[in-house]
Design a protein around this motif. Structure first.
Motif, mmCIF file in Angstrom:
data_model
loop_
_atom_site.group_PDB
_atom_site.id
_atom_site.type_symbol
_atom_site.label_atom_id
_atom_site.label_comp_id
_atom_site.label_asym_id
_atom_site.label_seq_id
_atom_site.Cartn_x
_atom_site.Cartn_y
_atom_site.Cartn_z
ATOM 1 N N THR A 52 0.887 -1.176 0.000
ATOM 2 C CA THR A 52 0.000 0.000 0.000
ATOM 3 C C THR A 52 0.923 1.222 0.000
ATOM 4 N N PRO A 53 0.376 2.422 -0.250
ATOM 5 C CA PRO A 53 1.209 3.601 0.007
ATOM 6 C C PRO A 53 1.542 3.604 1.496
ATOM 7 N N ILE A 54 2.639 4.246 1.865
ATOM 8 C CA ILE A 54 2.843 4.458 3.309
ATOM 9 C C ILE A 54 2.159 5.789 3.605
ATOM 10 N N TYR A 55 1.289 5.775 4.595
ATOM 11 C CA TYR A 55 0.399 6.917 4.810
ATOM 12 C C TYR A 55 1.093 8.003 5.624
ATOM 13 N N ASP B 97 12.585 9.990 -0.345
ATOM 14 C CA ASP B 97 12.728 9.178 0.867
ATOM 15 C C ASP B 97 11.627 8.096 0.907
ATOM 16 N N ALA B 98 10.364 8.533 0.758
ATOM 17 C CA ALA B 98 9.233 7.624 1.004
ATOM 18 C C ALA B 98 9.173 6.460 0.010
ATOM 19 N N LEU B 99 9.393 6.743 -1.269
ATOM 20 C CA LEU B 99 9.222 5.685 -2.281
ATOM 21 C C LEU B 99 10.178 4.513 -2.029
ATOM 22 N N ILE B 100 11.331 4.865 -1.440
ATOM 23 C CA ILE B 100 12.349 3.831 -1.221
ATOM 24 C C ILE B 100 11.899 2.793 -0.182
ATOM 25 N N ASN B 101 10.821 3.105 0.573
ATOM 26 C CA ASN B 101 10.338 2.126 1.566
ATOM 27 C C ASN B 101 10.056 0.756 0.945
ATOM 28 N N TYR B 102 9.633 0.780 -0.333
ATOM 29 C CA TYR B 102 9.232 -0.482 -0.960
ATOM 30 C C TYR B 102 10.406 -1.458 -1.105
ATOM 31 N N VAL B 103 11.632 -0.914 -1.139
ATOM 32 C CA VAL B 103 12.792 -1.822 -1.168
ATOM 33 C C VAL B 103 13.520 -1.882 0.180
ATOM 34 N N PRO C 113 4.179 10.607 -8.652
ATOM 35 C CA PRO C 113 5.369 10.077 -7.966
ATOM 36 C C PRO C 113 5.598 8.580 -8.239
ATOM 37 N N HIS C 114 4.511 7.801 -8.326
ATOM 38 C CA HIS C 114 4.695 6.360 -8.526
ATOM 39 C C HIS C 114 4.892 5.981 -9.991
ATOM 40 N N GLY C 115 4.281 6.765 -10.877
ATOM 41 C CA GLY C 115 4.349 6.417 -12.313
ATOM 42 C C GLY C 115 5.582 7.000 -12.970
ATOM 43 N N GLY D 294 -9.551 4.524 -7.923
ATOM 44 C CA GLY D 294 -10.149 5.859 -7.857
ATOM 45 C C GLY D 294 -10.377 6.264 -6.406
ATOM 46 N N TYR D 295 -11.147 7.302 -6.235
ATOM 47 C CA TYR D 295 -11.463 7.817 -4.909
ATOM 48 C C TYR D 295 -12.828 7.343 -4.450
ATOM 49 N N TRP D 296 -12.945 7.194 -3.161
ATOM 50 C CA TRP D 296 -14.270 7.088 -2.549
ATOM 51 C C TRP D 296 -14.773 8.499 -2.350
ATOM 52 N N ASN D 297 -15.943 8.786 -2.888
ATOM 53 C CA ASN D 297 -16.512 10.123 -2.746
ATOM 54 C C ASN D 297 -17.703 10.068 -1.813
ATOM 55 N N SER E 143 -11.117 13.220 2.240
ATOM 56 C CA SER E 143 -9.711 13.087 2.587
ATOM 57 C C SER E 143 -9.422 13.952 3.801
ATOM 58 N N LYS E 144 -8.216 13.729 4.334
ATOM 59 C CA LYS E 144 -7.821 14.437 5.546
ATOM 60 C C LYS E 144 -7.839 15.935 5.331
ATOM 61 N N SER E 145 -7.287 16.368 4.170
ATOM 62 C CA SER E 145 -7.131 17.817 3.996
ATOM 63 C C SER E 145 -8.468 18.518 3.854
HETATM 64 O O1 ME8 Z 1 0.050 10.228 -0.276
HETATM 65 N N1 ME8 Z 1 -10.426 7.246 -1.651
HETATM 66 O O2 ME8 Z 1 -0.107 9.488 1.910
HETATM 67 P P1 ME8 Z 1 -1.650 9.745 2.248
HETATM 68 C C1 ME8 Z 1 -9.606 6.203 -1.841
HETATM 69 N N2 ME8 Z 1 2.512 9.462 2.099
HETATM 70 N N3 ME8 Z 1 -8.364 6.106 -1.338
HETATM 71 C C2 ME8 Z 1 -7.910 7.121 -0.587
HETATM 72 C C3 ME8 Z 1 -8.703 8.257 -0.346
HETATM 73 C C4 ME8 Z 1 -10.028 8.301 -0.908
HETATM 74 N N4 ME8 Z 1 -10.857 9.289 -0.730
HETATM 75 N N5 ME8 Z 1 -7.977 9.099 0.412
HETATM 76 C C5 ME8 Z 1 -6.767 8.499 0.649
HETATM 77 C C6 ME8 Z 1 0.550 9.803 0.743
HETATM 78 N N6 ME8 Z 1 -6.727 7.293 0.061
HETATM 79 C C7 ME8 Z 1 2.042 9.496 0.779
HETATM 80 C C8 ME8 Z 1 2.282 8.189 0.062
HETATM 81 S S1 ME8 Z 1 3.883 6.219 -0.801
HETATM 82 C C9 ME8 Z 1 5.510 5.991 -1.048
HETATM 83 C C10 ME8 Z 1 3.733 7.768 -0.030
HETATM 84 C C11 ME8 Z 1 -5.612 6.317 0.125
HETATM 85 O O3 ME8 Z 1 -1.765 9.516 3.714
HETATM 86 C C12 ME8 Z 1 -5.079 6.011 -1.258
HETATM 87 O O4 ME8 Z 1 -4.363 4.807 -1.202
HETATM 88 O O5 ME8 Z 1 -2.111 11.028 1.697
HETATM 89 C C13 ME8 Z 1 -4.130 7.173 -1.485
HETATM 90 O O6 ME8 Z 1 -3.211 6.959 -2.545
HETATM 91 C C14 ME8 Z 1 -3.459 7.225 -0.132
HETATM 92 O O7 ME8 Z 1 -4.524 6.929 0.807
HETATM 93 C C15 ME8 Z 1 -2.817 8.558 0.198
HETATM 94 O O8 ME8 Z 1 -2.399 8.531 1.532
#
Ligand code: ME8
Length: 636
Positions: free
Chosen positions: A9-12, A230-236, A265-267, A289-292, A299-301
């Motif tokens: 998964t992404p690291i959050y 820094d973050a992307l390198i977590n996968y390795v 960043p990933h692509g 996609g996103y959950w709306n 999202s958090k923001s």
């Molecule tokens: O971007 N619907 O972390 P993040 C679906 N740290 N998935 C969602 C979502 C939504 N509304 N909101 C968040 C980062 N996600 C970086 C990543 S990886 C090397 C670094 C999920 O905490 C989805 O997987 O903002 C999205 O890509 C991720 O949370 C973003 O998490």
């Protein structure tokens, strides 16, 4: 060849607490990990937290904590959120751990020594939310569209990674490996970023005068590493790059899962970073996609959040996992609301699966004293069931391994529904009345075997209830190969079935009161006209065509898989003389979604698309909905 699988998964970010967007990605990864374990793979599942950068430093300051204390606190919340919902990760990486920092510094040094990192000066529009500089094209009305905030203009001296050097290589790699980024729409998005202007080099440092919360550059202590490098390198780093046996085993058999927000960043950053560090590119980037919620992004923001814990305590963990995996068509946005959860629980889990198990166990109780009967001479349609199960299990595994869980589950559910039909058609109660115990034994045995095989396939989804079903049948917990499931011959004759309670209690929706005013009827000639309430009976929705194929033996019919906004279903449409499957795939159509199912050319059609023709001699023209109308929107 050894069957290995590695999913991430992404690291959050630890700037806020886990919400259902994170939970979805993590549940999806957990599901495919468990599915691969069930299929006999050596599977590794990585998740974790991203703890450096401006965003975290600012959030820590606001909380009057040190960044490390703050990161410890929120990272702990992610861990306990995943424990709460039984996420079976193999490792949880934190970017503040020494094992990660060391690998980041080693890779930076390697790329620097190779001459792919240089010192320069740069001015650009920086979005703190994205933690990156935005290009002119990405800024809409002066703001970052993702975070709805104006970026800050920042100019400073920094280190740069020569990303542009790898532009042609990446373009070529994607063209040669069409599944590298999937689904296709995201591959195309990345291709269009690569095909336009020259790629800009990536600024990979921050001066310590501005930000100290990061990994120091190994070749200049006045700078820390840019958080994405820094973050992307977590996968390795998590699997012990470069020498650990885990790294040697699992890399590059990796499946990254992300949402569309972090496609660039990933692509682009990540594959070019890997190339520069002489590491093989990852296998696939899988983008959802996103959950709306209520049409707005959650999202958090944006402060629009539902916690995974609340959902699971209200509806049950297995139910929520099923909902997430069934409801979202991979790659597309999906609507999130509690009525949709209740529909999935009531229709799919209670009506289709729960009911099948309940009636089968009741009949086994009544006719065989709850002992598993030996099949009789009369095979009672066993060959059709074998073929039906094999087709369903093959499609389920194929689609789910490509992360298209909504289609995979739908294929399995077609089989579950066919088992309910099998009960209706073989009429065991009639066989009992006629004392046809031979056929009755076969019917019940066929049903119990089918339920067992379905329960094993579903054990990565229904992580609590599947094992209960399997235990009540005294079956083996998992099948290491799919062939044994396909044999529908795994249970022991004479074993006593253990009682199962109601597996999926039905739920009531809380309905909002209808508040429409009664309309005064005008005196007009209304003959031949319908009431608005008659029209209201027809549920027409905007639906997306996810798959389209010809129907064998017919030159008029297409078989379409459509996403109606609340489910994925199949319909048969008489449009093959005008439209090839590729003309209609990916388009939005109008779907009459509450028609009774019909079987056309041996295929079940659950609804009808709207097409128009001037006279019966003309060919039908499909009415397409505009790109901007959301899937699931109701006409009226
Ligand atoms: O971007 N619907 O972390 P993040 C679906 N740290 N998935 C969602 C979502 C939504 N509304 N909101 C968040 C980062 N996600 C970086 C990543 S990886 C090397 C670094 C999920 O905490 C989805 O997987 O903002 C999205 O890509 C991720 O949370 C973003 O998490």
């Amino acid at each position: 060849m050894e069957k290995v699988f590695y999913v991430t998964t992404p690291i959050y970010y630890v700037n806020a607490e886990p919400h259902i967007g994170h939970a979805y990605t993590t549940i999806l990864a957990d599901f495919v990990h468990r599915l691969h374990l069930t299929l006999g793979y050596d599977s590794f599942f990585l998740t974790g937290t991203d703890e450096h950068g401006d965003k975290i430093a600012t959030a820590a300051e606001a909380g009057k904590m040190t960044p490390q204390d703050y990161a410890d606190k929120i990272s702990g919340k992610f861990k306990s959120a995943w424990d709460d919902i039984n996420i079976n990760y193999s490792d949880f990486i934190r970017t503040t751990e020494p094992r990660h920092k060391k690998v980041v510094q080693d890779i930076l040094q390697k790329v620097y020594d190779k001459g792919d990192i240089y010192f320069g000066s740069y001015g650009g529009n920086y979005c703190v939310g994205c933690e990156r500089f935005l290009t002119e094209k990405e800024i809409v009305d002066g703001k970052c569209p993702e975070h709805n905030k104006e970026p800050q203009f920042i100019e400073e001296k920094n280190y740069f990674f020569k990303m542009s050097k790898y532009q042609d290589w990446l373009l070529d790699h994607i063209n040669k490996n069409p599944e590298f980024i999937r689904p296709e729409r995201y591959k195309n998005e990345v291709l269009s970023m690569l095909k336009g202007d020259a790629l800009e080099d990536l600024c990979i440092s921050r001066p310590v005068s501005r930000l100290t919360w990061g990994i120091p550059l190994p070749f200049d202590e006045n700078f820390v590493t840019y958080v994405w490098f820094d973050a992307l390198i977590n996968y390795v780093s998590a699997i012990g790059y470069p020498d650990d046996s885990k790294y040697k085993k699992y890399w590059p058999a990796v499946q990254h899962i992300i949402a569309k927000d972090i496609l660039k960043p990933h692509g682009i950053f990540w594959p070019t970073m890997l190339k520069a560090a002489d590491i093989d590119p990852y296998m696939n980037l899988n983008v959802h996609g996103y959950w709306n919620m209520d049409e707005a992004k959650m999202s958090k923001s944006l402060g629009n959040v539902v916690t995974p814990h609340d959902l699971v305590s209200k509806y049950g963990n297995d139910q929520i996992r099923y909902f997430f995996l069934k409801e979202m068509t991979f790659g597309l946005d999906a609507r999130f609301n509690e009525d949709l959860i209740i529909d999935r629980i009531n229709y799919d889990l209670a009506n289709d699966l729960g009911n099948l198990i309940n009636r089968t166990f009741n009949m086994a109780g009544k006719y065989f004293e709850s002992k598993i009967p030996e099949a009789g001479e009369d095979k009672a349609g066993r060959d059709e069931l074998l073929a039906g199960f094999k087709k369903a299990s093959d499609s389920y595994v194929d689609y789910c391994c490509k992360f298209q869980t909504s289609i995979g589950l739908e294929k399995l559910w077609e089989f579950i529904r066919s088992l309910n039909k099998y009960v209706d058609e073989t009429k065991p109660w009639q066989l009992a009345k006629e004392s046809n115990m031979d056929k009755l034994s076969s019917v019940i045995r066929n049903l119990l075997e089918s339920i067992y095989s379905v329960a094993v396939l579903l054990s990565p989804v229904l992580i609590n209830i599947s094992p209960e079903i399997i235990a009540s049948l005294n079956g083996e917990k998992s099948a290491t190969d799919i062939d044994s499931l396909n044999s529908l011959n795994n249970l022991k004759t004479g074993e006593t079935l253990k009682e199962l309670g109601i597996l999926f209690p039905k739920l009531e929706k809380v309905k909002a009161e209808a508040k429409s005013e009664p309309v005064k009827e005008k005196k007009t000639d209304t003959e031949g006209l319908i009431d608005i309430s008659d029209f209201g009976k027809v549920d027409i929705r905007v639906a997306l065509v996810v798959e389209a194929e010809k129907v064998d033996g017919s030159d008029k019919l297409l078989y379409l898989t459509v996403d109606s906004g609340s489910d994925t279903r199949q319909i048969v449409a008489g449009i093959a003389q005008v439209y090839a499957p590729e003309d209609i795939k990916g388009k939005k159509i109008l779907l009459v979604s509450n028609l009774k199912p019909a079987v056309i050319f041996g295929k079940e059609s659950r609804g009808m698309l709207l097409a128009a023709k001037k006279s019966s001699k003309d060919k039908p023209q499909v009415i397409f909905a505009d790109e901007t109308v959301p899937v699931g929107a109701r006409l009226g």
